[in-house]
Design a protein around this motif. Structure first.
Motif, PDB file in Angstrom:
ATOM      1  N   SER A  26      29.432  -4.419  63.466  1.00 27.00           N
ATOM      2  CA  SER A  26      28.831  -3.539  62.459  1.00 27.00           C
ATOM      3  C   SER A  26      29.839  -3.186  61.362  1.00 27.00           C
ATOM      4  O   SER A  26      29.485  -3.154  60.180  1.00 27.00           O
ATOM      5  CB  SER A  26      28.293  -2.265  63.110  1.00 27.00           C
ATOM      6  OG  SER A  26      29.326  -1.542  63.736  1.00 27.00           O
ATOM      7  N   SER A  27      31.111  -2.948  61.743  1.00 24.78           N
ATOM      8  CA  SER A  27      32.149  -2.645  60.736  1.00 24.78           C
ATOM      9  C   SER A  27      32.365  -3.836  59.814  1.00 24.78           C
ATOM     10  O   SER A  27      32.517  -3.675  58.596  1.00 24.78           O
ATOM     11  CB  SER A  27      33.465  -2.284  61.428  1.00 24.78           C
ATOM     12  OG  SER A  27      33.327  -1.156  62.232  1.00 24.78           O
ATOM     13  N   PHE A  28      32.365  -5.034  60.393  1.00 26.72           N
ATOM     14  CA  PHE A  28      32.564  -6.248  59.605  1.00 26.72           C
ATOM     15  C   PHE A  28      31.429  -6.448  58.601  1.00 26.72           C
ATOM     16  O   PHE A  28      31.662  -6.686  57.403  1.00 26.72           O
ATOM     17  CB  PHE A  28      32.654  -7.450  60.554  1.00 26.72           C
ATOM     18  CG  PHE A  28      32.838  -8.771  59.874  1.00 26.72           C
ATOM     19  CD1 PHE A  28      34.032  -9.095  59.245  1.00 26.72           C
ATOM     20  CD2 PHE A  28      31.798  -9.700  59.845  1.00 26.72           C
ATOM     21  CE1 PHE A  28      34.195 -10.317  58.612  1.00 26.72           C
ATOM     22  CE2 PHE A  28      31.962 -10.926  59.215  1.00 26.72           C
ATOM     23  CZ  PHE A  28      33.158 -11.242  58.601  1.00 26.72           C
ATOM     24  N   ARG A  29      30.201  -6.303  59.074  1.00 24.67           N
ATOM     25  CA  ARG A  29      29.045  -6.548  58.197  1.00 24.67           C
ATOM     26  C   ARG A  29      28.897  -5.449  57.149  1.00 24.67           C
ATOM     27  O   ARG A  29      28.520  -5.720  55.999  1.00 24.67           O
ATOM     28  CB  ARG A  29      27.785  -6.693  59.055  1.00 24.67           C
ATOM     29  CG  ARG A  29      27.836  -7.946  59.923  1.00 24.67           C
ATOM     30  CD  ARG A  29      26.720  -8.021  60.932  1.00 24.67           C
ATOM     31  NE  ARG A  29      25.439  -8.392  60.334  1.00 24.67           N
ATOM     32  CZ  ARG A  29      24.370  -8.762  61.036  1.00 24.67           C
ATOM     33  NH1 ARG A  29      24.446  -8.824  62.356  1.00 24.67           N
ATOM     34  NH2 ARG A  29      23.241  -9.066  60.437  1.00 24.67           N
ATOM     35  N   GLN A  30      29.193  -4.208  57.532  1.00 24.87           N
ATOM     36  CA  GLN A  30      29.144  -3.114  56.550  1.00 24.87           C
ATOM     37  C   GLN A  30      30.206  -3.308  55.468  1.00 24.87           C
ATOM     38  O   GLN A  30      29.946  -3.045  54.283  1.00 24.87           O
ATOM     39  CB  GLN A  30      29.352  -1.772  57.254  1.00 24.87           C
ATOM     40  CG  GLN A  30      28.165  -1.310  58.074  1.00 24.87           C
ATOM     41  CD  GLN A  30      28.498  -0.122  58.944  1.00 24.87           C
ATOM     42  OE1 GLN A  30      29.587   0.452  58.853  1.00 24.87           O
ATOM     43  NE2 GLN A  30      27.573   0.255  59.811  1.00 24.87           N
ATOM     44  N   SER A  31      31.393  -3.775  55.887  1.00 26.19           N
ATOM     45  CA  SER A  31      32.466  -4.004  54.922  1.00 26.19           C
ATOM     46  C   SER A  31      32.071  -5.065  53.902  1.00 26.19           C
ATOM     47  O   SER A  31      32.290  -4.901  52.692  1.00 26.19           O
ATOM     48  CB  SER A  31      33.742  -4.443  55.650  1.00 26.19           C
ATOM     49  OG  SER A  31      34.167  -3.456  56.551  1.00 26.19           O
ATOM     50  N   LEU A  32      31.473  -6.146  54.406  1.00 28.56           N
ATOM     51  CA  LEU A  32      31.055  -7.220  53.491  1.00 28.56           C
ATOM     52  C   LEU A  32      29.902  -6.768  52.588  1.00 28.56           C
ATOM     53  O   LEU A  32      29.796  -7.199  51.434  1.00 28.56           O
ATOM     54  CB  LEU A  32      30.648  -8.454  54.293  1.00 28.56           C
ATOM     55  CG  LEU A  32      31.787  -9.174  55.037  1.00 28.56           C
ATOM     56  CD1 LEU A  32      31.260 -10.421  55.740  1.00 28.56           C
ATOM     57  CD2 LEU A  32      32.905  -9.556  54.083  1.00 28.56           C
ATOM     58  N   SER A  33      29.035  -5.899  53.107  1.00 28.52           N
ATOM     59  CA  SER A  33      27.945  -5.362  52.272  1.00 28.52           C
ATOM     60  C   SER A  33      28.517  -4.506  51.146  1.00 28.52           C
ATOM     61  O   SER A  33      28.057  -4.573  50.000  1.00 28.52           O
ATOM     62  CB  SER A  33      26.996  -4.523  53.125  1.00 28.52           C
ATOM     63  OG  SER A  33      26.373  -5.307  54.115  1.00 28.52           O
ATOM     64  N   LEU A  34      29.540  -3.695  51.465  1.00 31.65           N
ATOM     65  CA  LEU A  34      30.160  -2.836  50.450  1.00 31.65           C
ATOM     66  C   LEU A  34      30.875  -3.639  49.381  1.00 31.65           C
ATOM     67  O   LEU A  34      30.904  -3.253  48.205  1.00 31.65           O
ATOM     68  CB  LEU A  34      31.160  -1.876  51.108  1.00 31.65           C
ATOM     69  CG  LEU A  34      30.571  -0.770  51.995  1.00 31.65           C
ATOM     70  CD1 LEU A  34      31.678  -0.062  52.749  1.00 31.65           C
ATOM     71  CD2 LEU A  34      29.792   0.233  51.135  1.00 31.65           C
TER      72      LEU A  34
END
Length: 501
Positions: free
Chosen positions: A448-456
């Protein structure tokens, strides 16, 4: 609320009759497991996870934590009297503790071990009280990129510090991440890697995984060979060391406590690493290093103080950052999640009863261990003589009952047995299960941290290298991997040269 008010509140929670009872049960079982070689606190905590469903969250966490730090006390008894480390962290205690027993000083060795452990554990809890809250406040500034980088660093450090091949440890960590992805995608709600089994829609349960990897596999491994238990018979006199003994041991206890406290905070550190480092450092500081291994009291005081300090301080990153620094804390992390409690920066604010109740219960648990260990040594030794032909079938039976009662699912039993055989084969081929379990627990947060980071960042990986904390963590990851590759190539070259010569 001021610190004094929090302490008073924690004591109110810890002194509740049921919480006192769970604390006693935890440290009692922990000491027993420490005495009995084989199962260990990880397997025991895994076996008892199903039972915690039916008790309060505070009582459950108090009991599970008590098992861990209680096992550090119990492990020294077999190390000193039977030359068998009941716990991996008691390996160094065997070197001088057993020799002291053979010289008729078993009582002094056990006394220094127990009281030194109590001092180290108590001081470490003070450090936990003062460091956990500031770390939690600092963690509030962390975003998804920082969390992802920090967890990557924790996994790499864990694999770097494990015994054996780092490549094998990395393979296990990647396998753990893969197992953690099984189930419904948290973003799209589509099933992943379920292989058509509806029971896997919610993912692989932590209970069958850890019970299989650490419980079943340990039993299978121990059934292969006969463990010799030559208990040295000696009078347990002089449990309280002489003044001269305490003078010799005082600096070893202090140094062991400091080393253990900081080693416990480090990812992959914990009780095992701290006991090895403290013993080596004590030998280096000693005026008579040649006597180590022949029965010197510092050789018992240092590692026992270190492993008990580490057993308390490893709760700091778990409770304040939400990151388990070792596999035992990963099981405790799972226990918190089962009760709907998310460890991390908001734990102190959202669940003060859990945090302060646990901290204060650890004070009480250390007092209970001090009272338990000195008079009950004779009973622990009798338990050591229980045949494994009786003990192991009971453990297997308890595993089957425990895993079934979680969801009343036969499928979970199949999963546990499968992971048991996987864990057994892993250990046979020198693959450690700890990185797998750690990666499995961290997998949902990591993803979730990885995907949220890429979304940001709009899909840009530069987000992990543009923030100071994230950059430091990722740089450490890269440095450790490069160091391992270079050191491995040097080792291979040295071996080739030696064979050519």
């Amino acid at each position: 609320m001021e610190l004094g008010q929090y302490i008073f509140f924690g004591l109110q929670v810890a002194f509740q009759p049921m919480n006192l009872f769970y604390c006693f049960i935890g440290v009692f079982i922990g000491t027993l497991i420490g005495v009995l070689p084989g199962l260990g606190p990880t397997g025991t905590m895994s076996l008892l996870l199903p039972i915690t469903f039916h008790i309060s969250p505070v009582g459950a966490i108090i009991m599970l934590a008590g098992i861990y730090y209680g096992a550090q006390y119990g492990g020294s008894i077999t190390a000193i009297l039977a030359n068998i480390p009941g716990e991996a962290s008691s390996v160094m205690t065997c070197l001088d503790g057993y020799q002291m027993a053979r010289q008729g000083r078993a009582g002094m060795a056990l006394g220094v071990s127990t009281i030194g452990s109590f001092i180290a554990g108590s001081l470490s809890i003070v450090g936990l009280m003062f460091l956990a809250y500031p770390l939690a406040k600092a963690a509030l500034k962390f975003g998804p990129p920082e969390y992802f980088s920090l967890m990557c660093m924790g996994l790499v450090i864990l694999t770097f510090l494990t015994q054996g091949s780092m490549l094998k440890s990395l393979i296990m960590a990647l396998l753990g991440l893969l197992i953690g992805l099984i189930g419904l995608d948290s973003f799209t709600a589509k099933p992943r890697f379920t292989m058509g089994f509806n029971e896997l829609m919610d993912g692989v349960g932590i209970v069958p995984l850890v019970m299989g990897l650490f419980g079943i596999s340990e039993v299978l491994l121990n059934l292969e060979g006969k463990i010799e238990r030559d208990i040295y018979k000696t009078e347990l006199t002089g449990l309280f060391a002489s003044l001269k003994g305490w003078i010799e041991a005082k600096w070893a206890i202090i140094r062991g406590t400091i080393i253990g406290f900081f080693a416990g905070i480090l990812p992959g550190g914990g009780a095992v690493l701290s006991s090895f480092v403290s013993y080596a450092l004590e030998k280096r500081f000693s005026r008579h290093p040649e006597k180590f291994g022949t029965g010197v009291i510092e050789g018992v005081a240092a590692p026992e103080s270190a492993n008990n300090a580490a057993a308390q301080s490893c709760l700091i990153p778990l409770l304040s950052l939400g990151i388990p620094p070792n596999v035992v804390m990963a099981v405790l992390y799972g226990g918190l999640l089962i009760h709907g409690i998310q460890p991390g920066p908001f734990l102190v604010k959202d669940h003060p009863d859990v945090f302060w109740g646990l901290v204060m219960s650890m004070y009480l648990g250390n007092v209970m261990l001090l009272v338990l260990n000195l008079p009950l040594i004779g009973i622990w030794i009798k338990i050591l003589k229980v045949p494994y032909s009786i003990l192991f079938p009971l453990i297997l039976f308890f595993c089957l009952i425990g895993v079934y009662t979680v969801n009343n699912s036969v499928f979970d039993i199949y999963l546990m047995v499968m992971f048991g055989f996987v864990g057994y084969l892993m250990r046979k081929f020198d693959f450690e299960p700890a990185p797998l379990a750690m990666a499995y627990v961290l997998s949902p947060i990591l993803e979730s941290s990885f995907r949220q980071s890429l979304s940001l960042s709009g899909g840009s990986f530069a987000v992990f290298f543009s923030r100071p904390i994230s950059v430091v963590c990722m740089a450490l990851v890269v440095a450790l991997l490069i160091f391992q590759i270079v050191s491995s190539s040097f080792t291979r070259r040295r071996l080739r040269n030696a064979q050519g010569a």
